[in-house]
Structures are given as C-alpha cells and as structure tokens.
Scaffold this active site. Structure first.
Site, short mmCIF file in Angstrom:
data_model
loop_
_atom_site.label_atom_id
_atom_site.label_comp_id
_atom_site.label_asym_id
_atom_site.label_seq_id
_atom_site.Cartn_x
_atom_site.Cartn_y
_atom_site.Cartn_z
N GLU A 272 -27.40 23.85 -27.68
CA GLU A 272 -28.16 23.46 -26.48
C GLU A 272 -29.65 23.65 -26.71
O GLU A 272 -30.47 22.85 -26.27
CB GLU A 272 -27.71 24.26 -25.25
CG GLU A 272 -26.33 23.92 -24.77
CD GLU A 272 -26.15 22.45 -24.40
OE1 GLU A 272 -26.98 21.91 -23.66
OE2 GLU A 272 -25.18 21.84 -24.88
N TRP A 275 -31.05 20.68 -28.16
CA TRP A 275 -31.38 19.56 -27.26
C TRP A 275 -32.86 19.62 -26.90
O TRP A 275 -33.53 18.60 -26.74
CB TRP A 275 -30.54 19.61 -25.98
CG TRP A 275 -29.21 18.92 -26.08
CD1 TRP A 275 -28.01 19.51 -26.22
CD2 TRP A 275 -28.98 17.50 -26.04
NE1 TRP A 275 -27.02 18.54 -26.27
CE2 TRP A 275 -27.59 17.31 -26.15
CE3 TRP A 275 -29.80 16.38 -25.91
CZ2 TRP A 275 -27.01 16.04 -26.15
CZ3 TRP A 275 -29.22 15.12 -25.91
CH2 TRP A 275 -27.85 14.96 -26.02
N TRP A 303 -34.91 -1.92 -9.50
CA TRP A 303 -34.59 -0.76 -8.66
C TRP A 303 -34.78 -1.11 -7.20
O TRP A 303 -35.66 -1.89 -6.85
CB TRP A 303 -35.50 0.42 -9.01
CG TRP A 303 -35.45 0.87 -10.43
CD1 TRP A 303 -36.38 0.66 -11.40
CD2 TRP A 303 -34.40 1.62 -11.06
NE1 TRP A 303 -35.98 1.24 -12.59
CE2 TRP A 303 -34.76 1.84 -12.41
CE3 TRP A 303 -33.18 2.14 -10.62
CZ2 TRP A 303 -33.96 2.52 -13.31
CZ3 TRP A 303 -32.38 2.83 -11.52
CH2 TRP A 303 -32.78 3.02 -12.85
N ASN A 338 -27.94 23.06 -14.93
CA ASN A 338 -27.98 21.84 -15.74
C ASN A 338 -26.95 20.80 -15.29
O ASN A 338 -27.26 19.62 -15.17
CB ASN A 338 -27.76 22.18 -17.20
CG ASN A 338 -27.81 20.94 -18.08
OD1 ASN A 338 -28.81 20.22 -18.08
ND2 ASN A 338 -26.72 20.65 -18.78
N TRP A 356 -35.62 6.17 -12.04
CA TRP A 356 -35.52 7.55 -12.54
C TRP A 356 -36.88 8.24 -12.56
O TRP A 356 -36.97 9.47 -12.48
CB TRP A 356 -34.90 7.56 -13.95
CG TRP A 356 -35.63 6.75 -14.97
CD1 TRP A 356 -35.43 5.44 -15.26
CD2 TRP A 356 -36.69 7.19 -15.84
NE1 TRP A 356 -36.31 5.02 -16.24
CE2 TRP A 356 -37.08 6.08 -16.63
CE3 TRP A 356 -37.34 8.40 -16.03
CZ2 TRP A 356 -38.10 6.16 -17.58
CZ3 TRP A 356 -38.35 8.47 -16.99
CH2 TRP A 356 -38.72 7.36 -17.75
N TRP A 379 -33.77 12.86 -17.57
CA TRP A 379 -33.73 11.74 -16.62
C TRP A 379 -33.34 10.44 -17.31
O TRP A 379 -32.55 9.66 -16.78
CB TRP A 379 -35.08 11.59 -15.89
CG TRP A 379 -35.11 12.51 -14.71
CD1 TRP A 379 -35.64 13.77 -14.64
CD2 TRP A 379 -34.49 12.26 -13.44
NE1 TRP A 379 -35.40 14.32 -13.41
CE2 TRP A 379 -34.70 13.42 -12.65
CE3 TRP A 379 -33.78 11.20 -12.89
CZ2 TRP A 379 -34.22 13.52 -11.34
CZ3 TRP A 379 -33.31 11.31 -11.58
CH2 TRP A 379 -33.53 12.46 -10.83
C1 LIG Z 1 -32.39 15.43 -15.13
C2 LIG Z 1 -32.65 16.68 -15.96
C3 LIG Z 1 -33.92 17.23 -15.98
C4 LIG Z 1 -34.18 18.39 -16.75
N1 LIG Z 1 -35.45 18.91 -16.76
C5 LIG Z 1 -35.72 19.98 -17.54
C6 LIG Z 1 -37.04 20.52 -17.60
O1 LIG Z 1 -37.98 20.02 -16.97
N2 LIG Z 1 -37.25 21.63 -18.38
C7 LIG Z 1 -36.23 22.20 -19.10
O2 LIG Z 1 -36.47 23.21 -19.79
N3 LIG Z 1 -34.99 21.70 -19.08
C8 LIG Z 1 -34.70 20.61 -18.33
N4 LIG Z 1 -33.43 20.11 -18.30
C9 LIG Z 1 -32.40 20.70 -19.20
C10 LIG Z 1 -31.56 21.84 -18.59
O3 LIG Z 1 -31.09 21.47 -17.33
C11 LIG Z 1 -32.32 23.17 -18.48
O4 LIG Z 1 -32.96 23.46 -19.70
C12 LIG Z 1 -31.36 24.30 -18.16
O5 LIG Z 1 -30.68 24.04 -16.94
C13 LIG Z 1 -32.12 25.61 -18.06
O6 LIG Z 1 -31.24 26.67 -17.76
P1 LIG Z 1 -30.93 27.78 -18.83
O7 LIG Z 1 -32.18 28.29 -19.45
O8 LIG Z 1 -30.03 28.78 -18.17
O9 LIG Z 1 -30.14 26.94 -19.92
P2 LIG Z 1 -29.21 27.38 -21.11
O10 LIG Z 1 -27.94 26.60 -20.99
O11 LIG Z 1 -29.11 28.84 -21.23
O12 LIG Z 1 -29.93 26.76 -22.39
C14 LIG Z 1 -30.86 27.49 -23.18
C15 LIG Z 1 -32.12 26.69 -23.35
O13 LIG Z 1 -31.86 25.50 -24.08
C16 LIG Z 1 -32.70 24.47 -23.60
N5 LIG Z 1 -31.84 23.40 -23.07
C17 LIG Z 1 -30.56 23.51 -22.65
N6 LIG Z 1 -30.08 22.31 -22.29
C18 LIG Z 1 -31.08 21.44 -22.48
C19 LIG Z 1 -31.19 20.03 -22.29
N7 LIG Z 1 -30.18 19.28 -21.85
N8 LIG Z 1 -32.37 19.46 -22.56
C20 LIG Z 1 -33.41 20.18 -23.04
N9 LIG Z 1 -33.36 21.50 -23.23
C21 LIG Z 1 -32.20 22.12 -22.97
C22 LIG Z 1 -33.55 25.05 -22.50
O14 LIG Z 1 -34.77 25.46 -23.05
C23 LIG Z 1 -32.73 26.24 -22.05
O15 LIG Z 1 -33.49 27.29 -21.49
C24 LIG Z 1 -33.14 18.96 -17.53
C25 LIG Z 1 -31.86 18.38 -17.50
C26 LIG Z 1 -31.62 17.25 -16.72
C27 LIG Z 1 -30.22 16.66 -16.71
#
Ligand SMILES: Cc1cc2nc3c(=O)[nH]c(=O)nc-3n(C[C@H](O)[C@H](O)[C@H](O)COP(=O)(O)OP(=O)(O)OC[C@H]3O[C@@H](n4cnc5c(N)ncnc54)[C@H](O)[C@@H]3O)c2cc1C
Length: 475
Positions: A272, A275, A303, A338, A356, A379
C-alpha cells in the site's frame, strides 16, 4: 562549510536525507519559509495548515533543545531562500525534492537564483521508497499499471533509515514565533484529533506496530473494514514528512522479525505504501493529470451537474448511509477510511454523474492528508479515467458495499447516529426497510434521515451510456 537546510515537507530530524547529508558535510542552519502562494490556494485546508504549524512548532522545539532555532521567513521562495543564504553566509543550500510540477518549477527557480548568487545547491531524493525515474518498463518507459510497477520496485533495495541529526549551528537569522492558525485566516474544528509533529508520528507508528494490540496484525484481512482500527493512520505524517519512509519500512520489518506471523500483513502494508509511490511517479511522468484525465478521451465525458445533489454529497445527506457516514467523517475529522473514499468517489462520479475533479477539490479542502498525487490518483482510479483504473463499467453499488464492509453497521451508526436503532439487516438501505421497523427505530425518512437522492439502478445505466459515448472502442 555552512549549509542552509531548507525544510519543506520533511518536518523531522530523523531519517531525513538532505539534513543528514548537510550534517555530514558541515554546520547546519535550519530554515523554513512559508509561501503566500501556497497558503492562499483555494483548495488549502485549515486542517493541513494546522497540522503543518503543529509540526513546525515541534521541529523548532527539537532544534532549540539542540542549541539552535528554526529560522523562519515568509514570502516568495526564491527571494527568501537567497536572502537567508546570504544573511547566514551559507556556502550551500540543501533540500529534499518534491515531485509536483509547480513545486519542481519553484525549486528550479530557487536553484537558479542561488547559483546566480554564488551559493551551491544540493537536492536529494527522500520522499518515496523509490525515486521517480528509477524504475522503467522493458521498453524503457514509465509504468502506467500498478502491479508491474510494484514488482519492479520490489527488486530495488530499500535504503536504511538515516539516524537523527543532533547538531545545528547557531545563526542570526530571524526566529519569530509561529503565527497562530486564526491569524492566518483559518479555523480547524478537527485540531484535537491529529496533532502534528515528529513525536506524534512516531507514536502513531508505534501504536500501529504495538505487540500488545497490533493493528498491523489486522491489516491483512481487516484494512477494508472502516469500523475497525486496522490501518496505520500515517498519511498526514507521510504527507508532511513528520516521519521518514525508510523509518516506517524498517520498523515494519523489525516487527516482522520479532513476530513472523505478521509477514503477510506487513507485505500488504508495504504494497500500500507503494501505491503512494506509484501515484507520485504518475504525477512526475504525466503532469497533465493535475488538470485532466490520464486518458484524455475521458475529458470529453458529458458530466451532469446538480448543485443540490453535490451539496447533499458534501454534507452526508444522500440517503445512502455508507456514503453519508464517510462524508460526515471527512468533515468532522479531516480523514476518511480508504474503502469509504473509494465508495463516495464512485458515488459522486457514477451515481451523481459529476466530474471527479469536483470531488478531488472538495477532498483537498478538507483532508488533513490531502496530497495532490494520492488524491488525484484515487479520484481518477474511482472515475475510471486514470492509469490503473477500475474499468468504467465496474460501478460500486453503495448499498452492497456497505453491507459487505460494514456488516454490523457500526461505522454507519457512528457517523449517522439517527440510524443507531435500525437493525444491521436494514441499516444500509433504510428506504427499503418496512415502515414499522423504521418507526420502531425512531427514523422518519425525509425528516430524520433523507430518502435516497438518486436511484442507483437508474443512475448505473445512465452512467454506462455516458461513458460509452466517449469510448469509440465500445459498441
Ligand atoms: C478518492 C481517494 C482520494 C484519496 N486521497 C488521498 C490523499 O489526498 N492523501 C493520501 O495520503 N491518500 C489518499 N488516498 C489514499 C488512502 O485513502 C489514504 O492514504 C489512506 O486512507 C490513509 O489512511 P492510513 O494512513 O491509515 O492508510 P494505510 O492503509 O495505513 O496505508 C499506509 C500509507 O500508504 C499510503 N497509501 C495507502 N493507500 C494508498 C492509496 N490508495 N494511494 C496512495 N497512497 C496510499 C498512505 O500514505 C498511507 O498513509 C485517497 C484514496 C481515494 C480512493
């Protein structure tokens, strides 16, 4: 040698590449400049400004404990960095690179101005596990699909974290007190929930990995369940650099070494984190995604837009409980789980048929972790316009998503308390519940909780038609 370290989104002393290099090469003068152009952006969120202020205060405290103080300036980056370098008689300025195109342009301008003033510049890769440009497809190009990107990255070693920097030079640069949030024109109701700072970041990581109650152990199979604490909550820390990415990976690996049963969860967690790398690489290689679809044919999507429906979505009043819970969580906390981000993003684009980019901007205005690359990538993924996108015809059903990922309704009931007494069997579709059951639960649709603002089945067909209209390859 006197070296100005320009802090930006690396607000920490530990595991900081440019700072460590500066400490190795000479005497370090710590410097930060706030930029009106960034603070004044229309999508700037109060919660992010507050998080940055917290983190700067913590950084300054830590530097003061080491006998110096964080020098502060406010203004255009090129002017303030050059002025500080001159005033401090610095031989060089070091910083960690950023990957957004506007920040790269800013940094290039600062570098040119410094060189013209006779000051050396060293820029470092620090922010991601793998630097943009360091991996390529067999044809030598950038990856537009996540899985091969991840595999190529996994073949690269992860550097060890840098030890914390402990010594700073004294200097005569201004060290004014940081302005309070209100003085900058912001008000953040979520302040207490996500204190910023290096110590808080380390505590969040330690809690995630705690052997007593390890959220990491739950990560593998419960990270998609929004009512459970199974994720790291480190996104704002990674965004502002209050923790180093190598430190996170090293501590996760140490936890696995101590408890091998964590391996599967830990591998999932690191994938993750990749990502985050992936979307930063996408932004670096294809900066046009900042203002349009990764696949330009989707810029022609027709849209629809309905201001009242958009308002209902932002306020968590759509009549789809999992969507409403997520949107209310965002407003109340500056974060959203997420899985729920994916659901609400699908709802805006594929049920309300709205661009979006409207959702992207709303998220940026409210997220404490709001980050151009990750937000844009998320997005575009949800809208099906991006790189590794969910195909446009895979449309989330908000009711069944709720039933699957919040089976007992605990998440929905936390954020939509008016549904607290509705049995789990009906809490994700109150409009389909028997009237007597709703009455017993104290719910009056249209009053205490809204009717669904759209019919998912109808919108699904309209969405498919909208997407097919711009896909010459689909009959
Ligand atoms: C529509 C949408 C918008 C989002 N906007 C953002 C945003 O502005 N900033 C942001 O940091 N994340 C964003 N995310 C990704 C993700 O939702 C968050 O990183 C995550 O929910 C943060 O919680 P966590 O630190 O507990 O994640 P964990 O699951 O603990 O993941 C650890 C770290 O991995 C990174 N990560 C995990 N999943 C993703 C992912 N899909 N994309 C990119 N990085 C990821 C983040 O840095 C996160 O802190 C978005 C996802 C979606 C679907």
């Amino acid at each position: 040698m006197r070296i100005l370290h320009w802090f930006r989104k690396d607000l920490r002393l530990d595991d900081n590449t440019a700072l460590s290099e500066a400490a190795h090469d000479g005497d370090v003068i710590p410097f930060y400049t706030s930029e009106p152009a960034l603070l004044g952006r229309p999508d700037m969120a109060a919660t992010r400004v507050r998080f940055a202020l917290d983190s700067l205060r913590a950084l300054d405290d830590a530097i003061r404990r080491r006998g110096s103080a964080l020098a502060l300036a406010h203004g255009d980056a090129a002017a303030t960095v050059v002025a500080a370098a001159r005033a401090a008689q610095a031989d060089a300025v070091y910083w960690n690179d950023e990957y957004e195109s506007s920040l790269r342009r800013r940094d290039d301008a600062v570098e040119a101005a410094l060189r013209a003033a006779g000051v050396r510049v060293k820029r470092f890769h620090d922010r991601l596990i793998v630097a943009p440009g360091a991996v390529a497809t067999q044809q030598g190009g950038p990856f537009s699909v996540y899985t091969p990107f991840r595999k190529a990255c996994e073949a690269q070693p992860v550097s060890a974290p840098h030890p914390p920097v402990t010594r700073f030079a004294t200097h005569a640069l201004p060290t004014p007190k940081l302005a309070p949030l209100g003085a900058l024109g912001f008000d953040d109701p979520t302040a207490a929930r996500w204190p910023g700072g290096e110590r808080e970041a380390r505590e969040r990581l330690a809690e995630f990995l705690s052997p007593l109650d390890s959220a990491l152990a739950r990560y593998g199979d419960q990270r998609d369940v929004p009512s459970v604490r199974a994720t790291s909550l480190l996104s704002a820390d990674l965004k502002f650099g209050t923790i180093g990415i190598r430190r996170v990976v090293a501590e996760v690996r140490a936890a696995v070494a101590a408890q091998p049963s964590l391996r599967a969860s830990a591998d999932k967690y690191v994938s993750e984190l990749r990502w985050r790398d992936f979307f930063a690489h996408v932004l670096w290689h294809w900066p046009h995604v900042e203002s349009g679809a990764f696949r330009p044919m989707y810029d022609a999507l027709a849209w629809r837009g309905d201001a009242r429906q958009f308002e209902a979505w932002t306020q968590g009043r759509t009549g789809y409980p999992i969507v409403d819970a997520g949107m209310r969580e965002l407003l109340a906390t500056g974060l959203m789980h997420n899985r729920v981000r994916m659901i609400v993003a699908s709802f805006l684009t594929k049920d309300l048929l709205m661009n979006w980019q409207l959702g992207e901007r709303h998220f940026m205005k409210h997220l404490v972790d709001g980050d151009l690359a990750a937000n844009n990538g998320g997005w575009q993924w949800a809208a099906g316009t991006g790189t590794d996108a969910a195909p446009y015809f895979r449309i989330f059903n908000p009711t069944s998503q709720g039933q699957r990922f919040d089976p007992d309704g605990a998440y929905v009931k936390r954020w939509c308390p008016e549904l607290a007494a509705v049995p789990a069997s009906h809490v994700h579709a109150p409009a389909a519940a028997p009237p007597l059951l709703l009455a017993a639960a104290g719910v009056t649709l249209g009053e205490s909780y809204p009717f669904p603002i759209v019919d998912h089945a109808v919108q699904r067909d309209a969405c498919l038609a909208m997407y097919r209209a711009v896909r010459p390859d689909v009959a």
